[in-house]
Motif scaffolding. Structure first.
Motif, PDB file in Angstrom:
ATOM      1  N   ALA A 151       0.639  -1.200   0.303  1.00 15.91           N
ATOM      2  CA  ALA A 151       0.153  -0.008  -0.523  1.00 15.91           C
ATOM      3  C   ALA A 151       0.834   1.588  -0.393  1.00 15.91           C
ATOM      4  N   SER A 152      -0.223   2.803  -0.081  1.00 19.90           N
ATOM      5  CA  SER A 152       0.628   3.478  -0.434  1.00 19.90           C
ATOM      6  C   SER A 152       0.413   5.196   0.943  1.00 19.90           C
ATOM      7  N   LEU A 153       1.606   6.034   1.442  1.00 23.07           N
ATOM      8  CA  LEU A 153       1.181   6.277   3.008  1.00 23.07           C
ATOM      9  C   LEU A 153       1.685   7.388   2.321  1.00 23.07           C
ATOM     10  N   ARG A 154       1.685   8.639   2.127  1.00 22.64           N
ATOM     11  CA  ARG A 154       1.707  10.126   1.646  1.00 22.64           C
ATOM     12  C   ARG A 154       1.986  10.457   3.141  1.00 22.64           C
ATOM     13  N   TYR A 155       3.755  10.606   2.959  1.00 23.47           N
ATOM     14  CA  TYR A 155       3.875  11.558   4.274  1.00 23.47           C
ATOM     15  C   TYR A 155       3.744  13.576   4.169  1.00 23.47           C
ATOM     16  N   VAL A 156       2.978  13.998   4.976  1.00 25.01           N
ATOM     17  CA  VAL A 156       2.988  15.125   4.049  1.00 25.01           C
ATOM     18  C   VAL A 156       3.214  16.650   5.558  1.00 25.01           C
ATOM     19  N   TRP A 157       3.129  17.949   4.861  1.00 18.23           N
ATOM     20  CA  TRP A 157       3.961  18.868   6.193  1.00 18.23           C
ATOM     21  C   TRP A 157       2.516  19.834   6.499  1.00 18.23           C
ATOM     22  N   ASP A 158       2.455  20.151   7.210  1.00 18.60           N
ATOM     23  CA  ASP A 158       1.460  20.904   7.996  1.00 18.60           C
ATOM     24  C   ASP A 158       2.326  22.001   8.998  1.00 18.60           C
ATOM     25  N   LEU A 159       1.384  22.976   9.699  1.00 22.63           N
ATOM     26  CA  LEU A 159       1.325  23.674  10.343  1.00 22.63           C
ATOM     27  C   LEU A 159       2.715  23.675  11.492  1.00 22.63           C
ATOM     28  N   PRO A 160       2.880  22.583  12.231  1.00 17.82           N
ATOM     29  CA  PRO A 160       4.176  22.421  13.363  1.00 17.82           C
ATOM     30  C   PRO A 160       4.640  21.691  12.615  1.00 17.82           C
ATOM     31  N   GLN A 161       4.789  20.991  11.269  1.00 16.71           N
ATOM     32  CA  GLN A 161       6.270  21.273  10.409  1.00 16.71           C
ATOM     33  C   GLN A 161       6.823  22.562  10.671  1.00 16.71           C
ATOM     34  N   GLU A 162       5.966  23.433  10.237  1.00 12.06           N
ATOM     35  CA  GLU A 162       6.263  24.816   9.449  1.00 12.06           C
ATOM     36  C   GLU A 162       7.455  25.243  10.855  1.00 12.06           C
ATOM     37  N   VAL A 163       6.878  25.296  12.354  1.00 14.14           N
ATOM     38  CA  VAL A 163       7.425  26.362  12.973  1.00 14.14           C
ATOM     39  C   VAL A 163       8.427  25.497  13.378  1.00 14.14           C
ATOM     40  N   ALA A 164       8.620  23.812  13.457  1.00 13.42           N
ATOM     41  CA  ALA A 164       9.688  23.130  13.807  1.00 13.42           C
ATOM     42  C   ALA A 164      11.084  23.235  13.130  1.00 13.42           C
TER      43      ALA A 164
END
Length: 393
Positions: free
Chosen positions: A90-103
């Protein structure tokens, strides 16, 4: 194989359910072990899979990843003959979000922070659109900016007429505290993996450190994580350009919980530490544990020479290592582990958010009291649990 979700944040630590294309899964012997391998373009991860209560599916907690990309997901069944894939891919996509931007902002600017840097973090939070719930829209981009507040030179502790941040923005940021901490911890890979040589320790000159900024933002979890890092304890008493230490900043803010978290030893006590912590590593592999989700994962460098089956065996070996289990116990805050004949040692509380409940019970047997063995973090010395980089504090 089908997964119940297609996207997860880069820092992972969310639970995914997998339905395998394997008939009569409920007839598999109880002792059958399942592992899941997630393979990206550079890094791959292996972690334990647990049986779901319905008997027809498996569930696992997704480890953090290094790139926004789609990873392949394969479940392996381990028997006496070794590990073999089962149930398809199967496939699973890792995506960017706001907590990631802050980090990412925090780590990218950790060497050039100023007493005003926290305002830039608040500006980024105020400019971001509403966050998705990970089942929907995970994108973040330009949005309507909100004012950080008006200048108030009369407020106690405000110097030079700095603007007062909007309380709603600060509250929103604190709500993301745990996820920001997970994202910061997830970015903490060995320096040599990125081609950077180990840097010598620099003289601690007065400067704004990440711990100062974390205190200014009122981020309790991130502050606890930072003081557990190498040099983190020294950063507690390191002044910035204005002559203030993180402890003094917390005291001036009147934040009792944050001040106590800084002033006392960062031992998990009754609640697990937030973040992802290294418990073992070599030149190509890192074994990391997330106390909040209970996820123990082995991350390794991918490529033509990588061996998925070999790394599954490494994870199995480490799951039975007494020293590693004691470190996990310390991070979870377990005063004493129960044996396999006692009650389930997993702790369930609101902070888990329905995530994974920890390692299989068979791996948590007959472990001595970790606090009697002094496997704790202490402000009295520089002994800390293994971590990967320096300079985060």
């Amino acid at each position: 194989m089908e997964l119940n979700r297609g996207e997860v944040p880069l820092y992972g630590q969310v639970e995914v359910r997998a339905v395998l294309q394997v008939p009569d899964l409920d007839r598999e012997p109880e002792q059958t072990e399942f592992y899941v391998v997630l393979e990206g373009s550079r890094l791959a991860h292996v972690t334990v899979v647990k049986r779901a209560e319905d008997g027809e599916s498996l569930c696992f907690t997704v480890p953090g990843h290094d790139l926004q990309e789609t990873a392949s997901v394969t479940v392996y069944r381990h028997t006496e003959g070794g590990a073999k894939p089962c149930g398809g891919r199967a496939s699973l996509r890792y995506v960017w979000d706001l907590p990631q931007e802050v980090a990412e902002y925090l780590l990218a600017n950790s060497d050039c922070l100023s007493p005003q840097s926290h305002l830039e973090v608040l500006r980024r939070v105020s400019a971001a659109p509403g966050e998705g719930d990970m089942e929907g829209d995970m994108s973040a981009g330009p949005g309507k900016e909100h004012s950080l507040g008006q200048t108030d030179q009369e407020e106690e502790g405000v110097r030079g007429g700095r603007p007062r941040p909007d309380p709603q923005i600060e509250c929103h940021l604190r709500e993301m505290d745990e996820r920001i901490t997970q994202a910061v911890a997830n970015l903490n890979y060995p320096l040599e993996w990125s081609g950077k040589a180990s840097q010598p320790r620099e003289e601690l000159l007065p400067r704004e450190a990440l711990l100062h900024l974390s205190v200014r933002l009122g981020l309790l979890h991130l502050s606890r994580f930072l003081i557990g890092q190498p040099m983190g304890q020294r950063a507690l008493t390191m002044p910035n350009e204005e002559g203030e230490t993180p402890l003094q900043l917390a005291q001036r803010r009147g934040d009792h919980s944050l001040f106590m978290a800084l002033a006392t030893s960062p031992v998990p006590q009754r609640s697990p530490l937030v973040g992802v912590w290294c418990v073992w590593a070599d030149s190509t592999r890192v074994l990391r544990f997330c106390p909040g989700s209970g996820c123990l994962s082995l991350t390794f460098l991918g490529g033509p020479e990588s061996s998925v089956l070999g790394n599954i065996l490494v994870l199995r070996e480490k799951l039975m290592d007494h020293n590693i289990l004691r470190q996990i116990s310390a991070l979870r805050g377990d005063v004493q582990m129960e044996d396999s004949y006692g009650l389930d040692v997993h702790r369930s509380d609101a902070s888990d958010g329905g995530l994974g409940r920890g390692l299989p019970l068979r791996y948590l047997t007959l472990v001595d009291s970790v606090f009697e063995d002094q496997l704790v973090l202490s402000l009295d010395d520089d002994e800390e649990l293994p971590t990967l980089q320096t300079g985060l504090a």
